[in-house]
Design an enzyme around this catalytic site. Structure first.
Site, PDB file in Angstrom:
ATOM      1  N   ASP A  19       0.919  -1.256   0.153  1.00 35.73           N
ATOM      2  CA  ASP A  19      -0.048   0.075   0.018  1.00 35.73           C
ATOM      3  C   ASP A  19       0.971   1.268  -0.024  1.00 35.73           C
ATOM      4  OD1 ASP A  19      -1.769   2.081   0.725  1.00 35.73           O
ATOM      5  OD2 ASP A  19      -2.492   1.238   2.411  1.00 35.73           O
ATOM      6  N   ASN A  53       1.820   6.303  -9.948  1.00 33.90           N
ATOM      7  CA  ASN A  53       0.839   6.079 -10.664  1.00 33.90           C
ATOM      8  C   ASN A  53      -0.498   5.528 -10.382  1.00 33.90           C
ATOM      9  OD1 ASN A  53      -1.002   5.210 -13.646  1.00 33.90           O
ATOM     10  ND2 ASN A  53      -0.922   3.087 -12.419  1.00 33.90           N
ATOM     11  N   TYR A  90     -11.825  12.974  -6.183  1.00 30.37           N
ATOM     12  CA  TYR A  90     -10.819  12.576  -7.223  1.00 30.37           C
ATOM     13  C   TYR A  90     -10.194  14.087  -7.577  1.00 30.37           C
ATOM     14  CZ  TYR A  90      -8.552  10.258 -11.294  1.00 30.37           C
ATOM     15  OH  TYR A  90      -7.974   9.947 -12.196  1.00 30.37           O
ATOM     16  N   LYS A 128      -6.213  14.959  -7.258  1.00 27.98           N
ATOM     17  CA  LYS A 128      -5.308  15.181  -8.532  1.00 27.98           C
ATOM     18  C   LYS A 128      -4.622  16.566  -8.645  1.00 27.98           C
ATOM     19  CE  LYS A 128      -4.962  11.077 -10.014  1.00 27.98           C
ATOM     20  NZ  LYS A 128      -3.979  10.265 -10.001  1.00 27.98           N
ATOM     21  N   THR A 180      -8.689   2.316 -18.930  1.00 26.70           N
ATOM     22  CA  THR A 180      -8.521   1.715 -17.722  1.00 26.70           C
ATOM     23  C   THR A 180      -9.581   1.247 -16.915  1.00 26.70           C
ATOM     24  OG1 THR A 180      -8.704   3.663 -16.206  1.00 26.70           O
ATOM     25  CG2 THR A 180      -6.525   3.459 -17.594  1.00 26.70           C
TER      26      THR A 180
END
Length: 287
Positions: free
Chosen positions: A59, A86, A157, A161, A191
């Site tokens: 992790d 990533n 998110y 980011k 993805t």
């Protein structure tokens, strides 16, 4: 000189897997990280193709585990030259319905999961630099169009980011003295995180160029992780299909000065003037 060694986090599938395979083909020694056994499977793919790789499940948002990941690269290959951050998750929800756990989980993995490996890799390179060893290292972070422009239904998110971009800019300045460059990507590709949400856009074509193949993003990752890219740092690259571009972030815009403290009643017309002179913001995705 021996081969360059690289860690790729979240490399069990999707973009990370594509990056790890491309780096292996390019001659890098690869430490493949993910939270499960997929890390070992991708490492085996690299070895089967003639490259050198080890799997290291952990992790990356765990402080000690991230330190161990950096140590594993040095133990396996005798050196660490690049880190490709990533690993990421999504928990999409409109803000009014988002739970505390959905916020915390995404920020933990997507932002702290960048910081922890970066911090321990940076400490390793600083130690080498202070010992008089030459350091020519690279960090490649992963942001998103959601982090650059915002994205409806992805407040957690997008915030994480956007944090990755700010982290990249600060790290590029702080780590330059140790011989480390730090850049970020804002990729668009098929993805497990995107193909369900954007099924039509991400669909694989029946023939011809597969614009959303994650492998389209990997050549820039390989280049940024290599020796040739040493003149580039603190930048964000947008990568999608056959396109590579630079994304410019916040810049100072028009200003007014009163020469004293502003009065509340004066500010309406001033703000209207400023907005009339400023470039309009790029629309939020999904707005």
């Amino acid at each position: 000189m021996s081969a360059r060694s690289v860690i790729v986090t979240g490399a069990g599938q999707g973009l990370g897997r594509a990056h790890a395979l491309a780096l292996g083909r390019a001659g890098f020694d690869v430490v493949v990280n993910d939270v499960g056994d997929a890390a070992h499977a991708v490492a085996e793919e690299i070895r089967a193709a003639g490259g050198r790789a080890v799997g290291h499940p952990c992790d990356v948002a765990d402080w000690s585990a991230a330190e161990g990941l950096v140590g594993a690269a040095v133990d396996a290959f005798g050196r660490l030259d690049a880190l490709v951050n990533n690993a990421g998750i999504v928990r999409d929800r409109m803000l009014v319905g988002m739970s505390e756990a959905e916020w915390d989980d995404v920020v933990r993995v997507d932002l702290k999961g960048h910081f922890c490996p970066l911090r321990h890799a940076a400490a390793h390179w600083r130690e080498r630099s202070k010992a008089g060893e030459p350091v020519d290292a690279r960090i490649v972070n992963t942001s998103s169009g959601a982090g650059l422009m915002g994205s409806v239904g992805q407040g957690n998110y997008a915030a994480a980011k956007a944090g990755v971009v700010a982290l990249t800019q600060v790290a590029a300045v702080e780590l330059a003295r140790y011989g480390v460059t730090v850049n970020a990507l804002a990729p668009a590709a098929r993805t497990p995180m995107t193909e369900a949400v954007f099924a039509e856009t991400m669909a694989r074509p029946e023939s011809g160029f597969d614009a959303m193949d994650p492998a389209n993003v990997s050549p820039l990752v390989v280049w940024l992780a290599g020796e040739e890219s040493g003149f580039v740092t603190g930048r964000v690259f947008e990568v999608e299909a056959d396109r590579v571009g630079i994304c410019d972030g916040w810049r100072f815009g028009p200003r007014r000065s009163a020469g004293r403290r502003w009065r509340v009643g004066e500010l309406g017309p001033v703000v209207k003037d400023l907005l009339s002179e400023a470039e309009p913001p790029t629309p939020v995705y999904g707005a």
